[in-house]
Write an enzyme that holds these catalytic residues in place. Sequence first.
Site, PDB file in Angstrom:
ATOM      1  N   ASP A 243       0.877  -1.178   0.000  1.00 46.57           N
ATOM      2  CA  ASP A 243       0.000   0.000   0.000  1.00 46.57           C
ATOM      3  C   ASP A 243       0.915   1.230   0.000  1.00 46.57           C
ATOM      4  O   ASP A 243       2.137   1.122   0.167  1.00 46.57           O
ATOM      5  CB  ASP A 243      -0.909  -0.062   1.251  1.00 46.57           C
ATOM      6  CG  ASP A 243      -1.906   1.088   1.346  1.00 46.57           C
ATOM      7  OD1 ASP A 243      -2.131   1.790   0.343  1.00 46.57           O
ATOM      8  OD2 ASP A 243      -2.456   1.290   2.457  1.00 46.57           O
ATOM      9  N   CYS A 283      -4.112  -2.242  -2.922  1.00 40.89           N
ATOM     10  CA  CYS A 283      -5.497  -1.757  -2.799  1.00 40.89           C
ATOM     11  C   CYS A 283      -5.794  -0.656  -3.811  1.00 40.89           C
ATOM     12  O   CYS A 283      -6.968  -0.430  -4.136  1.00 40.89           O
ATOM     13  CB  CYS A 283      -5.728  -1.250  -1.378  1.00 40.89           C
ATOM     14  SG  CYS A 283      -4.524   0.005  -0.864  1.00 40.89           S
TER      15      CYS A 283
HETATM   16  N1  NVA Z   1      -3.573   3.546   3.108  1.00 45.08           N
HETATM   17  C1  NVA Z   1      -4.218   4.238   2.017  1.00 45.08           C
HETATM   18  C2  NVA Z   1      -5.313   3.418   1.454  1.00 45.08           C
HETATM   19  C3  NVA Z   1      -6.010   4.019   0.269  1.00 45.08           C
HETATM   20  C4  NVA Z   1      -7.139   3.181  -0.227  1.00 45.08           C
HETATM   21  C5  NVA Z   1      -4.733   5.561   2.512  1.00 45.08           C
HETATM   22  O1  NVA Z   1      -5.302   5.605   3.600  1.00 45.08           O
HETATM   23  O2  NVA Z   1      -4.565   6.559   1.812  1.00 45.08           O
HETATM   24  N1   CP Z   2      -8.785   1.228  -2.535  1.00 45.86           N
HETATM   25  C1   CP Z   2      -9.562   2.279  -2.288  1.00 45.86           C
HETATM   26  O1   CP Z   2     -10.212   2.403  -1.238  1.00 45.86           O
HETATM   27  O2   CP Z   2      -9.595   3.180  -3.308  1.00 45.86           O
HETATM   28  P1   CP Z   2     -10.244   4.622  -3.243  1.00 45.86           P
HETATM   29  O3   CP Z   2      -9.432   5.434  -2.273  1.00 45.86           O
HETATM   30  O4   CP Z   2     -10.155   5.144  -4.648  1.00 45.86           O
HETATM   31  O5   CP Z   2     -11.659   4.502  -2.767  1.00 45.86           O
END
Ligand code: NVA
Ligand code: CP
Length: 336
Positions: A243, A283
């Site tokens: 991630d 993700c």
């Molecule tokens: N760890 C990331 C996930 C995005 C879907 C965030 O919180 O930005």
């Molecule tokens: N993976 C995910 O939650 O993507 P978004 O931030 O685009 O919703």
Amino acid sequence: MNSQSLKRAPVLPTRVSGTFWGSDLVSTRDLGRPGVEAVLHLAGIMKARPADFRSTLAGKQMVMFFEKPSLRTRLTFEAGMSSLGGATFFVDQTQEPLGTREKLSDIAHNLERWVDAIVLRTFAQNTIAGMAAHASIPVINALSDLEHPCQALADYFTLQERFGDLKNIRLAYVGDGNNVAHSLLLTCACLGSKIRVATPKGYGPNTQILADAQAIAEQTGAVIEVLSDPQEAVEGVDAVYTDAWASMGQEHEAGKRAKIFPPYQMNQELVAGAAPHAVFMHCLPAHRGEEITDAVMDSERSVVFDQAESRLHVQKAILYLLLGGETRLPSRSAHA
Ligand code: NVA
Ligand code: CP
């Protein structure tokens, strides 16, 4: 599963699906083992037979307040609810956190008079927990700084489609011990699966989440290992996951993190240590060239867009379970 067995497959026994009607999904812990298994099972049926569910949430309405940007989560909730016959209303909450203009409890007591569910993407997990405490309708976590339960459910659905039984699947997560890692830990624990999380020192998972995941693992037989060496973590695993190094809201730390996280980059050298059949996961959104290289993200073993697709099927299963869709199931599906 062939189409004949799908037609005959029961949706879910009422005692299972009924358990979640009206529940919140603030944390994966709210679902526990039966809920996580129910979501994955139902998502598979909904993916195979979307037409059977077309109006199972007709007349239901859902509001979504997002304090952070979103592509996948927003659109899969909107498309998913629409495909079940329900309606969504999106509120862009990026300009001020929920609870600034009026008390969270007052917002909750408005919303519960108008709609059937609330979906929140916030900075503070407490905002989602607080809304759930005050609202009499289901509240769903669409990502907070602490957890991203819908994402991890979709990720394990993706792994289940690829590998079948999840009990002996080994997933290695490398990178920041943040919201996505937390939800993978809790979901893995509920499923009795196997996970290794490798993070730099000082960026490990939240201690309470880890303790809770380990407590669930004692009941389910899950195996959880937290390491610091990324090579050791990926050794022989079936899936490698990463991630962002700087999540939404941590942009000011990006420079500092860019110096710490490179040994955890998901590149060809790192994934070479995984099993030959291993899949590569993220993700999204991906920061290509940072936590993941183009070669890994675009490789034939990358399942990142399968994960994105899974978000839709899983979102639908969550909505169906929490909003009581079963009562509206077409009789052919329920009793065939
Ligand atoms: N760890 C990331 C996930 C995005 C879907 C965030 O919180 O930005
Ligand atoms: N993976 C995910 O939650 O993507 P978004 O931030 O685009 O919703």
